[in-house]
Design a protein around this motif. Structure first.
Motif, PDB file in Angstrom:
ATOM      1  N   ILE A  91      35.566  19.072  38.445  1.00  0.00           N
ATOM      2  CA  ILE A  91      35.429  18.273  37.441  1.00  0.00           C
ATOM      3  C   ILE A  91      36.165  17.090  38.093  1.00  0.00           C
ATOM      4  O   ILE A  91      37.539  17.031  37.827  1.00  0.00           O
ATOM      5  CB  ILE A  91      35.891  18.630  36.281  1.00  0.00           C
ATOM      6  CG1 ILE A  91      34.943  19.633  35.549  1.00  0.00           C
ATOM      7  CG2 ILE A  91      35.897  17.349  35.250  1.00  0.00           C
ATOM      8  CD1 ILE A  91      35.216  20.424  34.486  1.00  0.00           C
ATOM      9  N   PRO A  92      35.710  15.949  38.697  1.00  0.00           N
ATOM     10  CA  PRO A  92      36.510  14.828  39.326  1.00  0.00           C
ATOM     11  C   PRO A  92      37.045  13.840  38.186  1.00  0.00           C
ATOM     12  O   PRO A  92      38.137  13.155  38.464  1.00  0.00           O
ATOM     13  CB  PRO A  92      35.599  14.275  40.351  1.00  0.00           C
ATOM     14  CG  PRO A  92      34.070  14.347  39.675  1.00  0.00           C
ATOM     15  CD  PRO A  92      34.290  15.793  39.170  1.00  0.00           C
ATOM     16  N   TYR A  93      36.301  13.611  37.055  1.00  0.00           N
ATOM     17  CA  TYR A  93      36.577  12.599  36.336  1.00  0.00           C
ATOM     18  C   TYR A  93      36.072  13.121  34.853  1.00  0.00           C
ATOM     19  O   TYR A  93      34.992  13.628  34.696  1.00  0.00           O
ATOM     20  CB  TYR A  93      36.398  11.312  36.561  1.00  0.00           C
ATOM     21  CG  TYR A  93      35.125  11.118  36.817  1.00  0.00           C
ATOM     22  CD1 TYR A  93      33.897  10.670  35.919  1.00  0.00           C
ATOM     23  CD2 TYR A  93      34.420  11.363  38.284  1.00  0.00           C
ATOM     24  CE1 TYR A  93      32.550  10.673  36.301  1.00  0.00           C
ATOM     25  CE2 TYR A  93      32.907  11.110  38.603  1.00  0.00           C
ATOM     26  CZ  TYR A  93      32.008  10.996  37.717  1.00  0.00           C
ATOM     27  OH  TYR A  93      30.670  11.061  37.898  1.00  0.00           O
ATOM     28  N   ASP A  94      36.746  12.487  33.817  1.00  0.00           N
ATOM     29  CA  ASP A  94      36.178  12.513  32.442  1.00  0.00           C
ATOM     30  C   ASP A  94      35.366  13.849  31.943  1.00  0.00           C
ATOM     31  O   ASP A  94      34.370  13.657  31.053  1.00  0.00           O
ATOM     32  CB  ASP A  94      35.004  11.282  32.472  1.00  0.00           C
ATOM     33  CG  ASP A  94      34.604  10.978  30.985  1.00  0.00           C
ATOM     34  OD1 ASP A  94      35.844  10.895  30.233  1.00  0.00           O
ATOM     35  OD2 ASP A  94      33.720  10.625  30.695  1.00  0.00           O
ATOM     36  N   ARG A  95      35.550  14.960  32.545  1.00  0.00           N
ATOM     37  CA  ARG A  95      35.005  16.245  31.974  1.00  0.00           C
ATOM     38  C   ARG A  95      33.506  16.262  32.280  1.00  0.00           C
ATOM     39  O   ARG A  95      32.827  17.090  31.886  1.00  0.00           O
ATOM     40  CB  ARG A  95      35.521  16.532  30.560  1.00  0.00           C
ATOM     41  CG  ARG A  95      36.871  16.462  30.461  1.00  0.00           C
ATOM     42  CD  ARG A  95      37.780  17.420  30.921  1.00  0.00           C
ATOM     43  NE  ARG A  95      37.462  18.914  30.696  1.00  0.00           N
ATOM     44  CZ  ARG A  95      37.851  20.204  31.108  1.00  0.00           C
ATOM     45  NH1 ARG A  95      38.677  20.069  32.407  1.00  0.00           N
ATOM     46  NH2 ARG A  95      37.485  21.367  30.866  1.00  0.00           N
ATOM     47  N   THR A  96      33.078  15.330  32.997  1.00  0.00           N
ATOM     48  CA  THR A  96      31.648  15.249  33.269  1.00  0.00           C
ATOM     49  C   THR A  96      31.192  16.636  34.207  1.00  0.00           C
ATOM     50  O   THR A  96      31.879  16.844  34.942  1.00  0.00           O
ATOM     51  CB  THR A  96      31.212  14.012  34.148  1.00  0.00           C
ATOM     52  OG1 THR A  96      31.459  13.015  33.391  1.00  0.00           O
ATOM     53  CG2 THR A  96      29.795  14.183  34.628  1.00  0.00           C
ATOM     54  N   LEU A  97      30.278  17.475  33.493  1.00  0.00           N
ATOM     55  CA  LEU A  97      29.876  18.729  34.177  1.00  0.00           C
ATOM     56  C   LEU A  97      28.651  18.259  35.182  1.00  0.00           C
ATOM     57  O   LEU A  97      27.437  17.960  34.629  1.00  0.00           O
ATOM     58  CB  LEU A  97      29.386  19.549  33.001  1.00  0.00           C
ATOM     59  CG  LEU A  97      30.485  20.391  32.492  1.00  0.00           C
ATOM     60  CD1 LEU A  97      29.597  21.622  31.381  1.00  0.00           C
ATOM     61  CD2 LEU A  97      31.085  21.351  33.667  1.00  0.00           C
ATOM     62  N   ASN A  98      28.871  18.291  36.376  1.00  0.00           N
ATOM     63  CA  ASN A  98      27.909  17.945  37.378  1.00  0.00           C
ATOM     64  C   ASN A  98      28.015  18.517  38.603  1.00  0.00           C
ATOM     65  O   ASN A  98      26.983  18.314  39.488  1.00  0.00           O
ATOM     66  CB  ASN A  98      27.882  16.235  37.391  1.00  0.00           C
ATOM     67  CG  ASN A  98      26.665  15.741  38.220  1.00  0.00           C
ATOM     68  OD1 ASN A  98      25.572  16.259  37.792  1.00  0.00           O
ATOM     69  ND2 ASN A  98      26.766  15.002  39.192  1.00  0.00           N
ATOM     70  N   PHE A  99      29.044  19.186  38.781  1.00  0.00           N
ATOM     71  CA  PHE A  99      29.410  19.672  40.325  1.00  0.00           C
ATOM     72  C   PHE A  99      29.676  21.021  40.349  1.00  0.00           C
ATOM     73  O   PHE A  99      30.876  21.480  39.702  1.00  0.00           O
ATOM     74  CB  PHE A  99      30.452  18.621  40.874  1.00  0.00           C
ATOM     75  CG  PHE A  99      30.399  17.344  41.002  1.00  0.00           C
ATOM     76  CD1 PHE A  99      29.656  16.754  42.061  1.00  0.00           C
ATOM     77  CD2 PHE A  99      30.724  16.604  39.835  1.00  0.00           C
ATOM     78  CE1 PHE A  99      29.493  15.211  41.692  1.00  0.00           C
ATOM     79  CE2 PHE A  99      30.679  15.148  39.842  1.00  0.00           C
ATOM     80  CZ  PHE A  99      29.819  14.494  40.660  1.00  0.00           C
TER      81      PHE A  99
END
Length: 255
Positions: free
Chosen positions: A228-236
């Motif tokens: 999670i690189p930023y803003d808690r976005t679930l994508n990686f």
């Protein structure tokens, strides 16, 4: 302190909570190329048994250079910022059935295809913005909202954060993801990026070129870790496929 766990089973898309209210539309321009929308209605927003007069004035697709949108309740006008709307979509809904307020929302298409709802509350004397959230979000009617960016791309679905209303603003709360690591999930397949584990660098270097996208078949995969690189976005997602191949699976999320 007890850890908050929200059950996704009771969450639904935002439009499922829109109240069926008579909305009167006035369009400047045409339905295909609107300059602005004026929407009027009446509803008891602060539950004082008195109907409140509501007016939205929203930018259409041809009004990008002359922006003057606003929301008005009982003569109290609040200038707002928005890019444009295709159809003047607005909603009257109850974000939290326990708090004694009914909220207003309008859909803004955003600057580059990132539609989102912006929410407002009228308390009887003031009109103010609560915050905004993407159009693919969910809510439970109990004061909790989960952004579509905070929902997993694998099933069963889990979430990385949620929003609550505190001091008249949306406040983000982070959800502990450790319980999801090491388990197997269903992946529906489709277009995604993938970097084999041996090619991962620190710091992480991601590829976003269209030619780097791969097409995956539906499969079961094991979740090894979540980045999670930023803003808690679930994508990686660091995953392991059934053939034993490991690497970082991630998706295009727009610009």
């Amino acid at each position: 302190m007890m850890k908050r766990i929200l059950s996704l089973r009771i969450f639904k898309g935002l439009k499922n909570f829109f109240i069926d209210v008579d909305l009167q539309y006035e369009i400047s321009g045409t339905q295909e190329n609107p300059v602005f929308y004026r929407i009027n209605s009446e509803y008891d927003l602060n539950m004082d048994n008195q109907p409140d007069k509501i007016e939205f004035f929203l930018n259409g697709t041809l009004n990008k250079r002359n922006k003057s949108p606003y929301i008005k309740v009982n003569g109290i006008k609040l200038d707002i910022y928005m890019d444009y709307t295709y159809n003047g979509e607005v909603g009257i809904l109850d974000l939290d059935e326990k708090d004694g307020f009914i909220e207003l929302a309008y859909l803004d298409e955003g600057p580059s295809g990132d539609p989102h709802y912006v929410f407002y509350r009228y308390n009887g004397t003031s009109l103010y913005e609560l915050g905004e959230i993407d159009a693919y979000s969910l809510m439970d009617g109990q004061g909790h909202l989960i952004s579509g960016f905070h929902l997993s791309d694998v099933q069963p679905v889990f979430y990385s954060a949620w929003y609550e209303i505190m001091d008249n603003r949306f406040v983000k709360k982070n959800h502990d993801l450790s319980e999801y690591i090491g388990k197997s999930y269903e992946f529906n397949g489709g277009e995604a990026y993938f970097i084999p584990k041996d090619n991962l660098n620190d710091p992480l270097e991601l590829r976003w070129e269209w030619e780097a996208i791969k097409n995956f078949e539906p499969t079961t995969l094991k979740l090894l870790d979540i980045h999670i690189p930023y803003d808690r976005t679930l994508n990686f997602y660091l995953v392991e496929f059934p053939n034993g191949e490991r690497g970082l699976l991630y998706f295009w999320i727009g610009d």
